[in-house]
Design an enzyme around this catalytic site. Structure first.
Site, PDB file in Angstrom:
ATOM      1  N   TYR A  18      -2.216  -0.587  10.242  1.00  0.00           N
ATOM      2  CA  TYR A  18      -2.291  -0.932   8.813  1.00  0.00           C
ATOM      3  C   TYR A  18      -0.952  -0.640   8.119  1.00  0.00           C
ATOM      4  CZ  TYR A  18      -4.081  -1.009   4.003  1.00  0.00           C
ATOM      5  OH  TYR A  18      -4.283  -1.301   2.676  1.00  0.00           O
ATOM      6  N   SER A  48       0.861  -1.185   0.000  1.00  0.00           N
ATOM      7  CA  SER A  48       0.000   0.000   0.000  1.00  0.00           C
ATOM      8  C   SER A  48       0.896   1.233   0.000  1.00  0.00           C
ATOM      9  CB  SER A  48      -0.874   0.001   1.257  1.00  0.00           C
ATOM     10  OG  SER A  48      -1.458   1.273   1.444  1.00  0.00           O
TER      11      SER A  48
END
Ligand code: NAD
Length: 612
Positions: free
Chosen positions: A497, A484
Site C-alpha cells: 500500500y 496517503s
C-alpha cells in the site's frame, strides 16, 4: 461569390449545405478569410459556413481613404454578405479581433447602413425587401447569435477606463496591463514609418512571430500571400476608428438583446483579460469561455472554438443548452470566472470524482455538488455511484458512471463519455483506491499487481486522459490525487500500500512541475486515519479468510474509535482548490507524521519496525 458593399467588392466563400443554419465568420487584422480554415472544416458538415475577406484584405478590393474603413461601413459589409448568402432568415455571426468589433458595431452601432446591395445574381427573383420605416433601406438580416473571439466591445472602452480612473491599485494594474498590450495602436498612428516598417520588417517576420510568440504554425493561407498589403490597408482601421470615435464616458452600456458568447484567450498579447471585467452590460444573454491560448485561438485551438460556436448556434436554433454552454453562463453570471473570479468558486464547474460510491469520494462529490459544481461520480460499483448521485439531488446534477479505474480501455471510454456528454472537466479527483496490509514476504505477485493496478495505474489513467483533454481544450484545471500518510511514513505491514501511495505522491509532484505550464494545478492529499469502508475491504495478505475477516473488523473498530469523518477530507479538498497546495496532510496524525519524516526520519524508521 463577389458581393458589392458601399464602394468595396468583397470576396465571399461558402461551405456546407445552404439549407443549414448560416454561420458567418469575420476575420480580424491582419488576416483573411483563410484564418478560419480549421474551424470551417469542423463546422461545415453541420452548418452553412460563410467567410469573406473584409474590405482592403486578401481578395477583396481596397477602397481609397481612411473613412472607407470606419466601423459602420464594415458593419454594412457584414449585412451585405448576410443578405447575399441568406436573403431570408437569420445568420449567426462569429468575429475575431477587428472582425468582432465589426459585428459589435452591427449589433449596437448607429444604423447608418449604405444603400441596399443588389439582389443575388443567382437569385434575381429575391430582391431584398425594403424596410417599412426606411423604404430606401433593406432589412438588416437578423443576427441571431454572436460569438466574439478576442473581441470585447470597444465602444465600451471609455466606460471601462472611467471606472478605473480611481487610485485603486487593482484598477491601475488593469490599465497598465492593457497599455502594455496596446503600444502598437499608438505606433500605427505615426505617419509613413508604420507603412515602411510593416512592409520591410513585419511582413517578413510574421511567420516567425506566429510560430514563436503565438504558438501557431504558419500554413498556406495564414499568413496570407497578401500580408504586406493587408498590413498597410488595415492601418486605416486603427487610424479611423480609434481616433474618430470618442469613447463613451461613464454610464451604463446599452446591452444588445442578441445572445452573445465571449471566447476569451487568456494569454492574448493584444487584449488583456481585464478588458472583459465589465462585460455584464454588453448583452442581456451572455456566456463566457476562457481558453488558455494566445490571440489566434481559432488557429491554436480550433476544436474547442468550433465546439463553442456549434453549441451556441444549436441552442439559439432551438436545442437545449449543452452542459458546457450552461456552465459558461452560470459561471459568468456568478462572477466565478477562473481568471477573474474567486479561485475557490466551484459553481458552474465540472468535476470528475473516481471512487465516488463510498467514503472520501462520496463526501467529496456531495460537497462539490452542494457548492454548485456538476459532478461525474465514477465507481467500480454502479449501485454505489448511483446512490451518491441520488443523494446529491436537489443541488446540481450528478451523473453516475461505472468504471474500473485500473482498466485502461474503460478509463478511455469514461473520458470520452465525459467529454461528449458534459465537456472538459475543471477538476478531477483521482480518489478510487483499495487497502492492503501484511508482510512483504506474504504479498503475492497477484496482490502486487492488483494494488498497483488500482492505486497507481488508476491515478495514472485518470490524470493522463483528463490532463490531455484540458490541454487540448485550452482549459485550466486542478487534478487532485489521493495519496496517503503511508506515502511518507513506512510500516512493516504496509509495503504494498505504501509503495503505491508514495508513487502517487511523487507522480503528483512531477505532474505539478510539468502541467503548471498549461495552467493545470496538481495536488496530493494525504488523509490519515479516516472512518470509511476501506477497513472492511482492505485485503490482509498471508492469512485465511476467517482471520482476514477478524482483522478487517478490528481495523474498522479502530478507525471508528478514531472517528475522523470523510466529510472533513472533502473540506480539505475544497480548500486545496482555493489555495493550490502541492501536498495536504489532513488529520493531525498525518501532519505529525509528515513533520517527523522531514525532521526526525530516524524516529519514523524505528516506529516502522513496530508490529501493529
Ligand atoms: P472507500 O473504500 O470507502 O471508498 C473507495 C471507493 O473506491 C469505493 O466506492 C470503491 O467501490 C471504489 N473503488 C475501489 N476500487 C475501484 C476501482 N478499481 N475502480 C473504481 N472504483 C473503485 O475508501 P476511502 O477511505 O474513501 O478511500 C478513498 C481513497 O483515499 C483511497 O485512494 C484510499 O487509499 C485513500 N485513503 C484513505 C484513507 C482512510 O483512512 N480512509 C487514508 C489514506 C488514504
Amino acid at each position: 461569390m463577389r458581393v458589392q458593399s458601399s464602394g468595396a467588392e468583397l470576396a465571399v466563400f461558402e461551405t456546407g449545405a445552404p439549407d443549414r443554419p448560416t454561420v458567418i465568420l469575420v476575420h480580424g487584422y491582419p488576416d483573411t478569410h483563410a484564418v478560419w480554415d480549421e474551424v470551417v472544416a469542423l463546422l461545415a458538415d453541420r452548418f452553412h459556413v460563410v467567410t469573406y475577406d473584409t474590405r482592403g484584405m486578401g481578395a477583396s478590393t481596397a477602397p481609397a481613404g481612411s473613412d472607407a474603413y470606419a466601423l459602420p461601413a464594415l458593419a454594412a459589409d457584414l449585412r451585405a454578405v448576410a443578405q447575399a448568402v441568406r436573403p431570408e432568415g437569420p445568420v449567426h455571426a462569429v468575429g475575431h479581433d477587428w472582425g468582432a468589433f465589426e459585428v459589435w458595431e452591427a449589433l449596437t452601432g448607429a444604423d447608418d447602413a449604405p444603400p441596399p446591395p443588389p439582389p443575388r445574381p443567382d437569385r434575381p427573383d429575391r430582391p431584398p425587401a425594403p424596410r417599412p420605416d426606411r423604404p430606401d433601406h433593406p432589412p438588416a438580416p437578423r443576427i441571431a447569435s454572436f460569438t466574439a473571439i478576442a473581441g470585447p466591445r470597444i465602444d465600451d472602452r471609455g466606460r471601462w477606463l472611467a471606472r478605473r480612473l480611481r487610485p485603486r491599485p487593482a484598477a491601475l494594474a488593469e490599465i497598465a496591463a492593457q497599455a502594455r498590450c496596446s503600444w502598437y495602436v499608438a505606433a500605427i498612428r505615426l505617419p509613413v514609418l508604420p507603412e515602411l516598417f510593416a512592409r520591410r520588417v513585419v511582413a517578413r517576420s510574421w511567420p516567425g512571430v506566429l510560430r514563436r510568440l503565438e504558438r501557431v504554425e504558419p500554413r498556406p493561407g495564414h499568413p496570407a500571400p497578401t500580408l504586406a498589403d493587408d498590413l498597410v490597408a488595415g492601418f486605416a482601421l486603427y487610424r479611423t476608428n480609434l481616433r474618430r470615435r470618442p469613447p463613451a464616458a461613464a454610464g451604463a452600456a446599452v446591452p444588445t438583446s442578441v445572445p452573445v458568447q465571449l471566447i476569451v484567450p487568456t494569454k492574448d498579447r493584444y487584449l488583456s483579460t481585464g478588458f472583459y471585467r465589465d462585460c455584464d452590460g454588453w448583452a442581456t444573454t451572455l456566456w463566457r469561455r476562457d481558453i488558455r491560448a494566445g490571440h489566434w485561438v481559432q488557429r491554436s485551438h480550433p476544436a474547442p472554438v468550433a465546439r463553442a460556436i456549434a453549441e451556441l448556434v444549436d441552442h439559439v436554433e432551438g436545442a437545449p443548452e449543452a452542459p458546457s454552454l450552461r456552465r459558461a453562463r452560470r459561471r459568468h453570471n456568478l462572477g466565478g470566472n477562473p481568471r477573474t473570479g474567486p479561485k475557490h468558486e466551484l459553481a458552474g464547474r465540472l468535476a470528475v470524482v473516481t471512487g465516488a460510491g463510498s467514503g472520501i469520494g462520496r463526501a467529496t462529490a456531495l460537497a462539490f455538488a452542494r457548492a454548485g459544481a456538476e459532478v461525474v461520480c465514477a465507481d467500480i460499483d454502479p449501485a454505489a455511484a448511483a446512490a451518491t448521485a441520488a443523494a446529491g439531488e436537489g443541488s446540481v446534477a450528478l451523473a453516475p458512471i461505472a468504471v474500473d479505474v485500473s482498466d485502461a480501455a474503460a478509463m478511455e471510454r469514461l473520458a470520452a463519455a465525459v467529454q461528449a456528454d458534459h465537456g472538459v472537466p475543471d477538476i478531477v479527483v483521482n480518489n478510487a483506491g483499495i487497502g492492503m496490509s501484511g508482510p512483504f514476504l506474504d504479498t503475492t505477485i497477484a496482490d502486487w499487481e492488483r494494488i498497483i493496478d488500482v492505486n497507481l495505474w488508476g491515478v495514472i489513467h485518470g490524470a493522463r486522459l483528463f490532463a490531455a483533454m484540458m490541454v487540448q481544450g485550452g482549459q485550466e484545471g486542478h487534478i487532485i490525487n489521493l495519496a496517503s500518510a503511508a506515502a511518507y511514513s513506512p510500516s512493516r505491514m504496509l509495503s504494498a500500500y505504501s509503495t503505491t501511495k508514495a508513487a502517487v505522491l511523487v507522480l503528483s509532484e512531477c505532474m505539478r512541475a510539468e502541467l503548471g505550464d498549461h495552467g493545470i494545478r496538481v495536488s496530493a492529499i494525504c488523509p490519515g486515519f479516516v472512518n470509511t469502508n476501506i477497513t472492511r475491504t482492505t485485503h490482509f495478505v498471508g492469512v485465511n479468510a476467517t482471520t482476514e475477516d477478524e482483522l478487517q473488523r478490528q481495523a474498522a473498530r479502530a478507525y471508528a474509535r478514531r472517528g475522523y469523518p470523510p466529510e472533513r477530507v472533502a473540506q480539505a479538498i475544497i480548500k486545496v482548490i482555493a489555495r493550490d497546495r502541492a501536498l495536504v496532510p489532513v488529520t493531525p496524525e498525518a501532519r505529525v507524521l509528515l513533520a517527523m519524516s522531514r525532521v526526525t526520519p530516524g524516529a519514523l524508521r524505528r516506529l516502522a519496525r513496530v508490529a501493529q
